[in-house]
Motif scaffolding. Sequence first.
Motif, PDB file in Angstrom:
ATOM      1  N   VAL A   7       0.727  -1.124  -0.018  1.00 48.70           N
ATOM      2  CA  VAL A   7       0.000   0.056  -0.057  1.00 48.70           C
ATOM      3  C   VAL A   7       1.086   1.064  -0.158  1.00 48.70           C
ATOM      4  N   LEU A   8       1.734   1.371   0.916  1.00 51.84           N
ATOM      5  CA  LEU A   8       2.959   2.524   0.733  1.00 51.84           C
ATOM      6  C   LEU A   8       3.453   2.576  -0.584  1.00 51.84           C
ATOM      7  N   ILE A   9       3.768   1.563  -1.133  1.00 54.20           N
ATOM      8  CA  ILE A   9       4.577   1.648  -2.428  1.00 54.20           C
ATOM      9  C   ILE A   9       3.579   2.188  -3.446  1.00 54.20           C
ATOM     10  N   ASN A  10       2.246   1.661  -3.593  1.00 53.48           N
ATOM     11  CA  ASN A  10       1.386   2.325  -4.374  1.00 53.48           C
ATOM     12  C   ASN A  10       1.198   3.699  -4.160  1.00 53.48           C
ATOM     13  N   ASN A  11       0.731   4.022  -2.854  1.00 55.17           N
ATOM     14  CA  ASN A  11       0.472   5.519  -2.562  1.00 55.17           C
ATOM     15  C   ASN A  11       1.871   6.224  -2.993  1.00 55.17           C
ATOM     16  N   TYR A  12       2.916   5.847  -2.551  1.00 55.64           N
ATOM     17  CA  TYR A  12       4.248   6.691  -3.215  1.00 55.64           C
ATOM     18  C   TYR A  12       4.356   6.620  -4.680  1.00 55.64           C
ATOM     19  N   GLU A  13       3.750   5.696  -5.460  1.00 53.63           N
ATOM     20  CA  GLU A  13       3.633   5.721  -6.884  1.00 53.63           C
ATOM     21  C   GLU A  13       2.722   6.804  -6.995  1.00 53.63           C
ATOM     22  N   LYS A  14       1.505   7.085  -6.690  1.00 52.95           N
ATOM     23  CA  LYS A  14       0.610   8.284  -6.946  1.00 52.95           C
ATOM     24  C   LYS A  14       1.371   9.559  -6.649  1.00 52.95           C
ATOM     25  N   VAL A  15       2.089   9.701  -5.759  1.00 57.45           N
ATOM     26  CA  VAL A  15       2.686  10.858  -5.492  1.00 57.45           C
ATOM     27  C   VAL A  15       3.829  11.196  -6.475  1.00 57.45           C
ATOM     28  N   VAL A  16       4.622  10.273  -6.618  1.00 61.53           N
ATOM     29  CA  VAL A  16       5.904  10.444  -7.497  1.00 61.53           C
ATOM     30  C   VAL A  16       5.595  10.790  -9.026  1.00 61.53           C
ATOM     31  N   SER A  17       4.463  10.241  -9.331  1.00 56.01           N
ATOM     32  CA  SER A  17       3.898  10.260 -10.690  1.00 56.01           C
ATOM     33  C   SER A  17       3.359  11.559 -11.160  1.00 56.01           C
ATOM     34  N   GLU A  18       3.068  12.418 -10.102  1.00 55.03           N
ATOM     35  CA  GLU A  18       2.257  13.926 -10.487  1.00 55.03           C
ATOM     36  C   GLU A  18       3.563  14.801 -10.809  1.00 55.03           C
ATOM     37  N   PRO A  19       3.036  15.782 -11.832  1.00 52.54           N
ATOM     38  CA  PRO A  19       3.945  16.775 -12.134  1.00 52.54           C
ATOM     39  C   PRO A  19       4.557  17.392 -11.061  1.00 52.54           C
ATOM     40  N   PHE A  32       7.164  12.662   3.658  1.00 46.69           N
ATOM     41  CA  PHE A  32       7.424  11.776   4.744  1.00 46.69           C
ATOM     42  C   PHE A  32       6.661  10.493   4.516  1.00 46.69           C
ATOM     43  N   LEU A  33       7.261   9.151   4.044  1.00 45.40           N
ATOM     44  CA  LEU A  33       6.831   7.890   4.017  1.00 45.40           C
ATOM     45  C   LEU A  33       6.595   7.407   5.429  1.00 45.40           C
ATOM     46  N   ARG A 169       8.811  10.337  21.201  1.00 41.96           N
ATOM     47  CA  ARG A 169       9.120  11.734  21.173  1.00 41.96           C
ATOM     48  C   ARG A 169       7.939  12.601  20.905  1.00 41.96           C
ATOM     49  N   ASP A 170       7.718  13.682  21.644  1.00 38.80           N
ATOM     50  CA  ASP A 170       6.911  14.713  21.130  1.00 38.80           C
ATOM     51  C   ASP A 170       7.173  15.081  19.836  1.00 38.80           C
ATOM     52  N   GLY A 171       6.255  15.069  19.010  1.00 40.88           N
ATOM     53  CA  GLY A 171       6.381  15.299  17.618  1.00 40.88           C
ATOM     54  C   GLY A 171       6.503  16.989  17.123  1.00 40.88           C
ATOM     55  N   TRP A 172       6.519  17.051  15.795  1.00 43.54           N
ATOM     56  CA  TRP A 172       6.556  18.311  15.457  1.00 43.54           C
ATOM     57  C   TRP A 172       5.660  18.743  14.176  1.00 43.54           C
ATOM     58  N   SER A 173       5.399  20.006  13.796  1.00 40.13           N
ATOM     59  CA  SER A 173       4.584  20.193  12.766  1.00 40.13           C
ATOM     60  C   SER A 173       5.602  20.703  11.546  1.00 40.13           C
ATOM     61  N   TYR A 174       5.303  20.072  10.436  1.00 43.13           N
ATOM     62  CA  TYR A 174       6.187  20.052   9.490  1.00 43.13           C
ATOM     63  C   TYR A 174       5.323  20.374   8.173  1.00 43.13           C
ATOM     64  N   LEU A 175       5.763  21.063   7.332  1.00 38.39           N
ATOM     65  CA  LEU A 175       5.107  21.215   5.891  1.00 38.39           C
ATOM     66  C   LEU A 175       5.254  20.096   4.795  1.00 38.39           C
ATOM     67  N   ALA A 176       5.892  19.211   5.310  1.00 38.04           N
ATOM     68  CA  ALA A 176       6.122  17.894   4.447  1.00 38.04           C
ATOM     69  C   ALA A 176       4.505  17.164   4.168  1.00 38.04           C
ATOM     70  N   ARG A 177       4.777  16.514   3.018  1.00 39.89           N
ATOM     71  CA  ARG A 177       3.862  16.086   2.275  1.00 39.89           C
ATOM     72  C   ARG A 177       3.667  14.351   2.935  1.00 39.89           C
ATOM     73  N   PRO A 178       2.702  13.925   3.645  1.00 42.31           N
ATOM     74  CA  PRO A 178       2.602  12.778   4.212  1.00 42.31           C
ATOM     75  C   PRO A 178       2.584  11.455   3.228  1.00 42.31           C
ATOM     76  N   ILE A 179       3.024  10.406   3.357  1.00 41.20           N
ATOM     77  CA  ILE A 179       2.541   9.279   2.473  1.00 41.20           C
ATOM     78  C   ILE A 179       2.399   8.264   3.448  1.00 41.20           C
ATOM     79  N   THR A 180       1.174   7.860   3.639  1.00 43.48           N
ATOM     80  CA  THR A 180       0.695   6.752   4.454  1.00 43.48           C
ATOM     81  C   THR A 180      -0.033   5.555   3.985  1.00 43.48           C
ATOM     82  N   ALA A 181      -0.005   4.453   4.473  1.00 39.52           N
ATOM     83  CA  ALA A 181      -0.555   3.163   4.315  1.00 39.52           C
ATOM     84  C   ALA A 181      -2.053   3.310   4.202  1.00 39.52           C
TER      85      ALA A 181
END
Length: 181
Positions: A7-19, A32-33, A169-181
């Motif tokens: 599922v992670l690989i499939n979701n990553y493929e959707k993201v990497v294939s975008e312009p 972030f995967l 650890r306490d987390g942090w807010s970040y502008l990164a795009r998440p890729i989740t399963a």
Amino acid sequence: MISKTDVLINNYEKVVSEPWNQNLSGQEKVWFLVYDPSEHRKVMFRLGDFEQVTRKYHRNWLHVSLADAFPVWMAEHEYRDEYFKSPTEIQDQVETGFRDFVVERIKNTIENATELSNTVLAISDVNALFGFIKLSDVLNDLYQFNKGRMLIFFPGEYHNNHYRLMDARDGWSYLARPITA
């Protein structure tokens, strides 16, 4: 039944294939995967599949593993023997010297690459930093060098734009795009 890694690989493929929009900030070019820490070995075993998907869309792939970062840094440290005798003395060096070492290691990979605007810089084994330095500090030192996309293999959790490495650890807010399963 499809695995979480599939599922992670499939979701990553959707993201990497975008312009790719090149007008994003360095922080917005980070992906972030995110996966459960208990799945780390399974995800790392499939690292080649992530590379293959990246190349399928005519993107370059650079990989940096941080698995051995601390032992390599410590082995090269001038005062390592003294630190082993008195480990409490190393804390200041870890917070600055080790962070600088990790940042330089990744920057060297970036600087030695060509065609960065079309490259995925995959950084794995960030869990090796846990307990020593904060991943957020490392990324803050790197995002200005990010010309393509930076893929962070992130064993932890993501909720409402908030990341927690290793679920501890306490987390942090970040502008990164998440890729989740």
